[in-house]
Design an enzyme around this catalytic site. Sequence first.
Site, short mmCIF file in Angstrom:
data_model
loop_
_atom_site.label_atom_id
_atom_site.label_comp_id
_atom_site.label_asym_id
_atom_site.label_seq_id
_atom_site.Cartn_x
_atom_site.Cartn_y
_atom_site.Cartn_z
N LYS A 28 0.50 -1.17 -0.08
CA LYS A 28 0.11 0.31 0.20
C LYS A 28 0.48 1.34 0.23
O LYS A 28 0.44 2.70 -0.63
CB LYS A 28 -1.04 -0.08 1.23
CG LYS A 28 -2.42 -1.49 0.98
CD LYS A 28 -3.36 -1.51 2.17
CE LYS A 28 -3.96 -1.75 1.59
NZ LYS A 28 -3.77 -3.39 1.90
C1 PLP Z 1 -4.88 -4.00 0.50
C2 PLP Z 1 -3.87 -5.62 0.81
C3 PLP Z 1 -3.96 -6.88 -0.03
C4 PLP Z 1 -5.20 -6.60 -1.14
O1 PLP Z 1 -5.11 -5.82 -1.58
P1 PLP Z 1 -6.29 -5.30 -2.69
O2 PLP Z 1 -5.54 -3.90 -3.52
O3 PLP Z 1 -7.26 -4.44 -0.99
O4 PLP Z 1 -6.87 -5.90 -3.61
C5 PLP Z 1 -3.10 -7.43 -0.66
N1 PLP Z 1 -1.72 -8.03 0.30
C6 PLP Z 1 -1.69 -7.24 1.67
C7 PLP Z 1 -0.63 -7.67 2.07
C8 PLP Z 1 -2.47 -6.24 1.44
O5 PLP Z 1 -2.80 -4.80 2.95
#
Ligand code: PLP
Length: 470
Positions: free
Chosen positions: A113
């Site tokens: 993120k």
């Molecule tokens: C947020 C997250 C996801 C999922 O990603 P999306 O964009 O919501 O599909 C997968 N793995 C981790 C570690 C995350 O923090």
Amino acid sequence: MRYVSTRGGMAPQTFTQILLGGLCPDGGLAMPESYPRVGAAELAAWRSLSYAELAFEVLRKFCDDIAAADLKALCAKTYTRAVFRTEAITPVKTLEPGLHILELSNGPTLAFKDMAMQLLGNLFEYVLEKRGDSINILGATSGDTGSSAEYALRGKRGVNVFMLSPQDKMSPFQTAQMFSLQDANIFNIAVRGVFDDCQDIVKAVNNDAAFKARQRIGAVNSINWARVAAQIVYYFRGYFAVTKSNDEQAAFAVPSGNFGNICAGHIARMMGLPVARLILATNENDVLDEFFRSGRYRVRPSSQVAQTSSPSMDISKASNFERFVYDLVGGDTAVVKQLWSKVDTGGEFNLAGTPYFANVKEYGFVSGSSTHADRLATIRRVYKDYGVMIDTHTADGVKVGLEHRQPGIPLVCMETALPVKFAATIREALGRDPDYPPGCENLESLPQRFEVMDADAGAVKDYIARQTGL
Ligand SMILES: *Cc1c(COP(=O)(O)O)cnc(C)c1O
């Protein structure tokens, strides 16, 4: 470039007009009026760019109301070795010929993120300063999103962050990441309750229109368009890293929850990136896998969401999914509106047998799901065969990715977090502790700064008002 709503009820807006907003006024999601196409010559030229240069080239196509020189400077300031601990920003680890891990977790919170959120922090500061405005971000988190937002917005002018989390429910490492921040504009609120209580408080505060306006309450949730746009960049980057020429194709395996990451992959492909397959992986919470296998989109009540060892994918509905369905139905906003009138009232829709669902294949999507036992087995296998330790979410992606691997097409598995964030499952799988990345060894013993509060929206509002003085 102008943006419209997936539900058709918003006059076209510019990039900076939608930057600070959440849902469109009609409840839909902002989408570009059309996707920019990347021609062969341009794609060839992009191969040799640095991450920051590539980010600028991709983003300028979506953001034409920030001066090019300023956008370039914002990208250069964001994607640095100092922030992402590596020159390449998103290096590729090759496990064996044709099988790769794209490292997206070298940012400050050790999860993908950061790739978008770090840019968002700089964009927010830039746009607010231009307008002489300020914003108070209010959010609820059960882990990665909250810490990523705090590390992106800490110390930024014109921004405060009020982040609610369920007391004692996050992993010790995640808690320490957030609560150890000492910046004056970061406010951690540990709520005596569960994640749903935190979300209910955020909703209640946002429903108080007068309070919301006076306090300039905003959000940085996963439907934010700039986050999706920033994630497009690493699909190009990953493709260049595993191919030698633009005649080749690559496939991406993406651990998915709210459909933000893979939505960016879909857009990269629509722009002309040679993507053979987008392989969507879920955990036991398989609402998306169910759709891609059957055409049925059945949102779960939160009581039916399983708590799993890949917790960032524990979702009841996928908040960005509406963006893909908008493309799937050819941009017909009346159809989107009709489908989501069912979803928003707790119902479901089924596209099986419609021409729309037949298009899913055209878009390159396949899917699968993974269980706790699969995660353990995949973590063990990757560690034993390649000496590489992967986290639980990445393991979901690798497991499903391998099931859909095609001969001759390089498979890129997205690494969405580092193992240290989910140490308990690593110990269960490998019988040892995960490695701590340099600089994080003492995180859990740093002093922590947070407020404990009851699950009471009124009390949270009073607290915000006291801190902002508004
Ligand atoms: C947020 C997250 C996801 C999922 O990603 P999306 O964009 O919501 O599909 C997968 N793995 C981790 C570690 C995350 O923090």
